[in-house]
Write an enzyme that holds these catalytic residues in place. Structure first.
Site, PDB file in Angstrom:
ATOM      1  N   CYS A   1       0.801  -1.218   0.000  1.00 40.54           N
ATOM      2  CA  CYS A   1       0.000   0.000   0.000  1.00 40.54           C
ATOM      3  C   CYS A   1       0.835   1.271   0.000  1.00 40.54           C
ATOM      4  O   CYS A   1       0.290   2.367  -0.119  1.00 40.54           O
ATOM      5  CB  CYS A   1      -0.946  -0.008   1.191  1.00 40.54           C
TER       6      CYS A   1
ATOM      7  N   HIS B   1      -2.253   7.710   7.203  1.00 43.88           N
ATOM      8  CA  HIS B   1      -2.569   6.446   6.529  1.00 43.88           C
ATOM      9  C   HIS B   1      -3.987   6.019   6.914  1.00 43.88           C
ATOM     10  O   HIS B   1      -4.770   5.648   6.063  1.00 43.88           O
ATOM     11  CB  HIS B   1      -1.538   5.388   6.916  1.00 43.88           C
TER      12      HIS B   1
ATOM     13  N   GLU C   1      -0.562   4.572  14.486  1.00 40.35           N
ATOM     14  CA  GLU C   1      -0.232   5.852  13.863  1.00 40.35           C
ATOM     15  C   GLU C   1      -0.522   7.018  14.802  1.00 40.35           C
ATOM     16  O   GLU C   1       0.250   7.990  14.862  1.00 40.35           O
ATOM     17  CB  GLU C   1      -0.996   6.012  12.553  1.00 40.35           C
TER      18      GLU C   1
ATOM     19  N   LYS D   1      -9.103   8.329   3.550  1.00 37.80           N
ATOM     20  CA  LYS D   1      -9.602   6.974   3.271  1.00 37.80           C
ATOM     21  C   LYS D   1     -11.009   6.774   3.810  1.00 37.80           C
ATOM     22  O   LYS D   1     -11.707   5.847   3.382  1.00 37.80           O
ATOM     23  CB  LYS D   1      -8.671   5.924   3.882  1.00 37.80           C
TER      24      LYS D   1
ATOM     25  N   HIS E   1      -9.641   2.484   0.667  1.00 36.35           N
ATOM     26  CA  HIS E   1      -8.200   2.223   0.581  1.00 36.35           C
ATOM     27  C   HIS E   1      -7.857   1.790  -0.840  1.00 36.35           C
ATOM     28  O   HIS E   1      -8.204   0.682  -1.256  1.00 36.35           O
ATOM     29  CB  HIS E   1      -7.819   1.142   1.588  1.00 36.35           C
TER      30      HIS E   1
ATOM     31  N   PHE F   1       1.761  -3.452   3.949  1.00 36.60           N
ATOM     32  CA  PHE F   1       2.088  -4.786   4.440  1.00 36.60           C
ATOM     33  C   PHE F   1       3.568  -5.069   4.163  1.00 36.60           C
ATOM     34  O   PHE F   1       4.101  -4.706   3.106  1.00 36.60           O
ATOM     35  CB  PHE F   1       1.237  -5.842   3.741  1.00 36.60           C
TER      36      PHE F   1
END
Length: 420
Positions: A166, A306, A317, A338, A343, A406
């Site tokens: 991502c 994110h 985060e 998002k 996403h 990831f």
């Protein structure tokens, strides 16, 4: 060697909020959700039956019909966003050295839907021998978007795709930034594209319990930093930024949206899918971007986080921001776009960079939607301003865009306003 300055001179987008930048931005400021029932395939047997799909998109407006069948939908989106960004930049490739103009995109998965279709057709055709489309490979591999853009415009500089889950398109933007500031190119068409809303994409993320299963209310399913969050909402689309050497842009009278002031790249080295629980890698990547830019931490006005709406990710985060910025964490605006776009996987960094640049340019922070009073997570400090539910006006001089992937990949890009 003196490093050259790099600015953003053009933007393009195909997103769940709109098929161009103005529509996408307008809906982001209004707090519109791009989520709805899946139309790409019959999802009634799946745990998740909704996504943030691109809507009403006509690829034939930017690609020849014969060309369309040779590549997958991710490339359709990517090319359309690049065409818009190039037009927006005002670049005339007849008047500049195209040997010094490149294309760098990020894709996390590539043509997964095309591969799925071909394997299904193969399974049905085995009685008469294996039969595959001659375009399977060009549909499947991730670099077709950059290839087609370069061929269309005759761009002969650096040309490739980055893949870091991502974080892919944020990595592409940083690579483009480095190519220009090191003097290897004057202009890079940088961005990301992704189209993974198919049986394999949704089923795979369902199997690892990553997606929200709020089928009764898709539009509120993406709810970053709310206690009731239950996973991310899959999105699709593409976004492009034209990155250009500052003097090159000034010489041709280009409009300048923002400057890339600094970048950060780190790894969690912790787990293949879970973030470090204390946000250690996220802390270091934001610090790296600001240190490279020479920007004081208390000068940051906005972070487009994110913020995927996953349990562990949002806590990690939020902790990283608080640990790095201290009391200034309560003075900044923070938001997760998002919550509206879903996403976009490998294209997430690119669309969020576009929205971050527009926030800086227009002095408006897009909201984090879908938060309800009483839905607070005890592990998150709500003295931080997550810009819940309503956009806020603010004079933004410095903004960060965070993207994580990831494998423990962390990317942060610091954008700075360029004063006239």
């Amino acid at each position: 060697m003196k490093l050259r300055r790099v600015v953003v001179t053009g933007l393009g987008a195909v997103s769940p909020l709109g098929n161009d930048v103005p529509t996408t931005w307008d809906n982001a400021v209004k707090g519109v959700s791009g989520a709805g029932p899946i139309t790409r395939f019959d999802s009634y047997l799946f745990k998740t039956q909704f996504a943030c799909e691109v809507k009403g998109f006509d690829p034939s407006l930017t690609m020849d019909r014969r060309e369309l069948r040779k590549v997958d939908v991710d490339t359709h989106y990517g090319v359309a966003s690049a065409v818009e960004a190039i037009a927006d930049s005002g670049l005339d490739f007849e008047k500049i050295d195209c040997n010094r103009v490149g294309v760098i995109f990020g894709e996390g998965i590539g043509g997964i839907c095309a591969l799925e279709d071909e394997m299904r057709a193969y399974a049905l055709s085995q009685e008469n021998g294996p039969r595959f489309s001659p375009f399977l490979i060009t549909k499947m591999i991730s670099d077709m978007t950059t290839g087609i853009i370069s061929i269309r415009y005759g761009l002969k500089g650096p040309n490739y795709v980055t893949t870091s889950a991502c974080a892919s398109s944020s990595n592409a933007i940083i690579d483009a930034f480095d190519q220009i500031r090191l003097g290897r190119a004057d202009v890079i068409v940088a961005g990301g594209a992704e189209a993974a809303i198919c049986h394999t994409g949704v089923g795979g993320f369902n199997a690892m319990h990553a997606l929200s299963v709020r089928n009764d209310d898709p539009k509120t399913a993406s709810r970053p930093f709310s206690k009731s969050r239950d996973g991310f909402v899959m999105g699709e689309g593409a976004a492009t930024l034209i990155l250009e050497e500052y003097e090159h842009a000034v010489a041709r009278g280009a409009k300048i949206y923002a400057e890339i002031a600094g970048t950060g790249l780190t790894a969690d080295a912790y787990h293949i899918t879970a973030p470090h629980p204390e946000g250690e890698g996220a802390y270091r990547v934001m610090k790296a971007a600001l240190d490279e830019a020479g920007i004081e931490y208390d000068a940051v006005d906005y972070i487009n986080v994110h913020g995927t709406s996953t349990y562990a990710g949002d806590i990690s985060e939020a902790k990283a921001i608080k640990n790095l910025f201290g009391d200034h964490a309560y003075e900044m605006n923070i938001s997760s776009t998002k919550s509206m776009t879903g996403h976009l996987l490998g294209a997430a960094g690119a669309i969020e960079a576009v929205l971050t640049v527009l926030a800086l340019k227009n002095g408006i922070v897009p909201p984090t939607i879908n938060h309800a009073e009483g839905d607070e997570d005890p592990e998150i400090d709500y003295r931080m301003n997550f810009t819940f539910n309503k956009a806020q006006e603010r004079d933004i001089k410095v903004a960060l865009s965070n993207t994580f992937g990831f494998g423990g990949h962390n990317v942060s890009i610091a954008f700075r306003k360029v004063e006239d």
